[in-house]
Design a protein around this motif. Structure first.
Motif, PDB file in Angstrom:
ATOM      1  N   THR A  48       0.821  -1.218   0.000  1.00 34.20           N
ATOM      2  CA  THR A  48       0.000   0.000   0.000  1.00 34.20           C
ATOM      3  C   THR A  48       0.853   1.264   0.000  1.00 34.20           C
ATOM      4  OG1 THR A  48      -0.117  -0.047   2.417  1.00 34.20           O
ATOM      5  CG2 THR A  48      -1.887  -1.155   1.216  1.00 34.20           C
ATOM      6  N   LEU A  51      -8.913   4.023  -0.878  1.00 31.82           N
ATOM      7  CA  LEU A  51     -10.089   3.750  -1.719  1.00 31.82           C
ATOM      8  C   LEU A  51     -11.371   4.294  -1.100  1.00 31.82           C
ATOM      9  CD1 LEU A  51      -9.328   0.049  -2.732  1.00 31.82           C
ATOM     10  CD2 LEU A  51      -9.065   2.078  -4.161  1.00 31.82           C
ATOM     11  N   ARG A 101      -5.878   0.539  -1.533  1.00 32.18           N
ATOM     12  CA  ARG A 101      -5.466  -0.312  -2.649  1.00 32.18           C
ATOM     13  C   ARG A 101      -4.019  -0.719  -2.431  1.00 32.18           C
ATOM     14  NH1 ARG A 101      -2.280   0.210  -6.936  1.00 32.18           N
ATOM     15  NH2 ARG A 101      -2.698  -1.039  -8.785  1.00 32.18           N
ATOM     16  N   GLU A 127      -3.295  -7.599  -7.112  1.00 30.52           N
ATOM     17  CA  GLU A 127      -3.910  -6.404  -6.558  1.00 30.52           C
ATOM     18  C   GLU A 127      -4.832  -6.783  -5.404  1.00 30.52           C
ATOM     19  OE1 GLU A 127      -4.479  -2.823  -9.552  1.00 30.52           O
ATOM     20  OE2 GLU A 127      -5.450  -4.629 -10.329  1.00 30.52           O
ATOM     21  N   ALA A 139      -7.164  -5.202  -1.761  1.00 26.50           N
ATOM     22  CA  ALA A 139      -7.737  -4.089  -1.000  1.00 26.50           C
ATOM     23  C   ALA A 139      -7.533  -4.424   0.475  1.00 26.50           C
ATOM     24  CB  ALA A 139      -9.212  -3.918  -1.321  1.00 26.50           C
ATOM     25  N   ASP A 194      -9.762  -9.310  -2.189  1.00 25.72           N
ATOM     26  CA  ASP A 194      -9.517  -9.198  -3.616  1.00 25.72           C
ATOM     27  C   ASP A 194      -9.903  -7.787  -4.072  1.00 25.72           C
ATOM     28  OD1 ASP A 194      -8.912  -9.955  -6.211  1.00 25.72           O
ATOM     29  OD2 ASP A 194     -10.932 -10.668  -6.610  1.00 25.72           O
ATOM     30  N   TYR A 195      -9.083  -7.187  -4.898  1.00 25.43           N
ATOM     31  CA  TYR A 195      -9.322  -5.804  -5.338  1.00 25.43           C
ATOM     32  C   TYR A 195     -10.320  -5.777  -6.484  1.00 25.43           C
ATOM     33  CZ  TYR A 195      -8.418  -1.258  -7.516  1.00 25.43           C
ATOM     34  OH  TYR A 195      -8.559  -0.018  -8.071  1.00 25.43           O
TER      35      TYR A 195
END
Length: 673
Positions: A343, A352, A362, A371, A373, A421-422
């Motif tokens: 990050t 985000l 993110r 990627e 979150a 998961d982003y």
């Protein structure tokens, strides 16, 4: 002349039929056409420049299929029984993330090369939630599954299964080899492995065997053995090939070589002729480092010492809590340092969003370039951290295409970091409120609604435990690249066993989505989730928040929709940005279902199973007039015990405002809004 021509045609047809019944092909030196016929590909499947069949790549939630291009005759037309067949293939599964994979691949025999409607993730690109298990599928598959899906009663996250018309394997076993004793094999190790699949049409026997690529001889003891007549399953002509699917983790599924034969033993694959897999990125650098270390001169000793001191300081900076009970959660526990780097030090630029329970950033994992979150939350003091983390890890095992994947957690100095998961398209609410110029049309919103309903049904009834989400709302629904809705943010979720009662005793959630009985007792149930889903339905259909300030007053969305229904014009409540571009029957169904789910009496609300059936058209929605809906059933709750609780919200809703009390009480007393 005509007689001779007829005889030639008969002979030609006979030869073709014979060839089809005794079909024998091999792809030993690549799939790029050198072996004869090019494969029929679809989805994200491709042939690499080196001749490898790559069923999937780093794309998420995608499928890939590859079939032998011509139909194969599988049944004797005289007695309608299935012929014997045999196949050998070499495969490899490589994930970009060391502890996760997704979702596996399968050798498949299907009536068509175009598996339209098949879903990725746990459905392996073979079937979907509506046709899974149907006898009319006529599908036979051997799955190499790297994700445990309780929905399909998977035995573990590293197994081989025989699938007939569905993803509930008829027979399954942990991946491995019998060589005197059982030896485990890891499917997603990235290494090549060989698989034998054989069906004896006389004995009606299916056998599956596997081994590392270096073991060329098939073990006399199969991994799977099943007595099963495939005659009712297989049509006269079928297609043979492979299917694969990814989920949230970038994973490449390769087929390196393939041999197949009807009515005989498939030809062995010569490993020296097989195309080579690409080298794993980073190995070259690691080798240089390994061989370079012994050559470090004595003159660098001071530099090494200073480096050690630097590492000590960094360890102190990234120190985190790790207790004995967490050792079993190793694969799900992220290092704080890894998340800090991902990050960029939790920079504001990577932020985000911010909610009542923490900030979301993110990130990009440095080791795998996946990627993510990352949500930073403060842990609730009312519950032990050990129990809370145990539930978080359990939730991380959920697998559904309409749920955002919880990848793991990290714990440091009283702070809990949840790793998801982003989703690049962000949350649904920005399409409803924050960006009016980017408005989802009705068909897109209806797709999202059905997806979220499917995910919530999975949580309530299809998983091994009951999962109560406790915070269903538009801001917790994320949208993927194909505008599929995914329910996320499981920070408030609670689990309990099927057939038991939930033990939650304090109120959590968001005003406007809280069921009246939840505010009275503090108990969260599947029915309180249904209530929140009802608010979500009205929110998406009307494009309005459950509670909105209109000057000095507060507008309760539920009351507005109810008043429109009461005037026999429920469509008046719709989002006016639809214009005339909507399906009236679908929109009316969603609005009425929103009212039904919002009933003040829990027993009057439908289950999520019924909700899914209503939305799919498999079950007719009862006439709203017969449901006992009234202002007393929707817009007015029992006041006893509410005043103190409602007043506790006044400061958060606007300190000193003469309307804050009204908003709080409306939220709690007006049908939970």
């Amino acid at each position: 002349m005509f007689v001779k021509l007829s005889v030639r045609l008969v002979l030609l047809v006979s030869l073709v039929a014979a060839e089809a019944q005794d079909l024998n092909f091999i792809y030993n030196d690549g799939f790029d056409g050198r072996s004869g016929l090019n494969l029929s590909l679809d989805g994200i499947a491709e042939i690499t420049p080196k001749g490898l069949l790559k069923l999937t790549n780093d794309a998420k939630q995608e499928s890939g299929h590859a079939f032998y291009p011509n139909p194969v005759t599988f049944k004797n037309s005289e007695n309608d029984t299935a012929f014997s067949f045999s196949t050998i293939f070499v495969f490899a599964i490589r994930s970009k993330y060391t502890t996760l994979s997704g979702h596996g691949m399968a050798f498949v025999i299907a009536p068509t090369r175009s598996l339209h409607g098949a879903l990725p993730s746990n459905y392996l690109g073979l079937l979907n939630e509506f046709n899974n298990g149907n006898f009319t599928n006529h599908v036979f598959a051997v799955e190499l599954d790297t994700i445990q899906t309780p929905q399909f009663s998977d035995i573990n996250d590293n197994h081989v299964g025989i699938d007939i018309n569905g993803l509930h394997s008829v027979r399954a076993a942990p991946a491995g080899l019998f060589d005197g004793q059982f030896k485990n094999l890891t499917l997603n190790s990235g290494k090549e492995m060989r698989v034998w699949v054989e069906y004896d049409g006389t004995k009606k026997q299916i056998e599956v065997t596997m081994a590392p690529i270096g073991v060329a001889t098939k073990s006399p003891t199969p991994l799977l053995s099943l007595k099963y007549d495939l005659s009712p399953i297989l049509n006269k002509t079928m297609y043979v090939g492979f299917s694969s699917a990814t989920g949230s983790v970038p994973t490449s599924h390769y087929v390196v070589g393939w041999s197949f034969r009807m009515n005989g033993q498939a030809q062995d694959l010569i490993t020296s002729k097989l195309p080579k897999l690409p080298s794993i990125a980073g190995k070259k650098r690691s080798m240089l480092f390994t061989f370079g270390v012994p050559l470090i001169s004595v003159s660098l000793v001071l530099l090494v010492v200073s480096g050690v001191l630097y590492v000590i300081r960094r360890k102190r900076k990234f120190a985190e809590v790790l207790e004995d009970w967490e050792l079993e959660y190793g694969p799900q526990r992220f290092k704080y340092k890894e998340l800090y780097i991902a990050t960029k030090g939790f920079r504001e630029k990577e932020l985000l969003g911010t909610g009542g329970f923490g900030k979301v950033y993110r990130g990009l994992l440095p080791s795998s370039e996946v990627e993510i979150a990352v949500k930073r939350v403060s842990h609730e003091s009312r519950q032990g951290m050990k129990e809370f983390v145990a539930e978080i890890v359990s939730i991380g095992r959920l697998r559904h295409r309409n749920l955002v994947q919880l990848l793991g957690y990290c714990r440091r100095k009283g702070e809990l970091l949840l790793v998801y998961d982003y989703m690049p398209n962000g949350s649904l609410d920005k399409y409803l409120y924050d960006q009016p110029e980017v408005t989802l049309n009705w068909s897109q919103r209806f797709k999202v609604i059905k997806g979220v309903a499917s995910g919530l049904f999975y949580l309530h009834e299809e998983w091994e435990q009951v999962v109560i989400h406790r915070d269903v709302k538009a801001s917790n629904v994320l949208v993927d690249g194909e505008l599929n809705g995914k329910l996320g943010d499981f920070g408030l979720a609670r689990l309990y066993d099927h057939g038991t009662d939930p033990q939650t005793t304090h109120i959590v959630g968001t005003l406007g989505y809280l069921a009246p009985e939840h505010t009275r007792t503090g108990w969260a149930t599947t029915s309180t989730d249904v209530f929140a889903f009802g608010a979500f339905l009205l929110e998406v259909a009307c494009g309005k928040r459950p509670i909105e300030r209109q000057g000095p007053e507060a507008e309760i969305l539920l009351d507005w929709v109810f008043s429109c229904w009461n005037r026999s014009n429920i469509l008046e409540a719709r989002d006016q940005r639809f214009g005339t571009d909507f399906v009236a029957e679908e929109l009316e169904l969603v609005l009425k279902l929103g009212l039904l789910c919002s009933h003040s009496e829990p027993a009057a609300r439908p289950s999520m199973r019924q909700v899914v059936q209503y939305l799919a058209g498999d079950l007719a929605l009862p006439e709203v007039s017969l449901l006992g809906l009234s202002s007393s059933g929707l817009a007015v709750g029992h006041r006893e015990g509410f005043d103190d609780y409602a007043m506790s919200y006044q400061s958060s809703l606007g300190k000193g405002s003469s309307h804050s009390s009204y908003i709080a009480e409306s939220a709690l007393l007006s049908g939970g809004r």
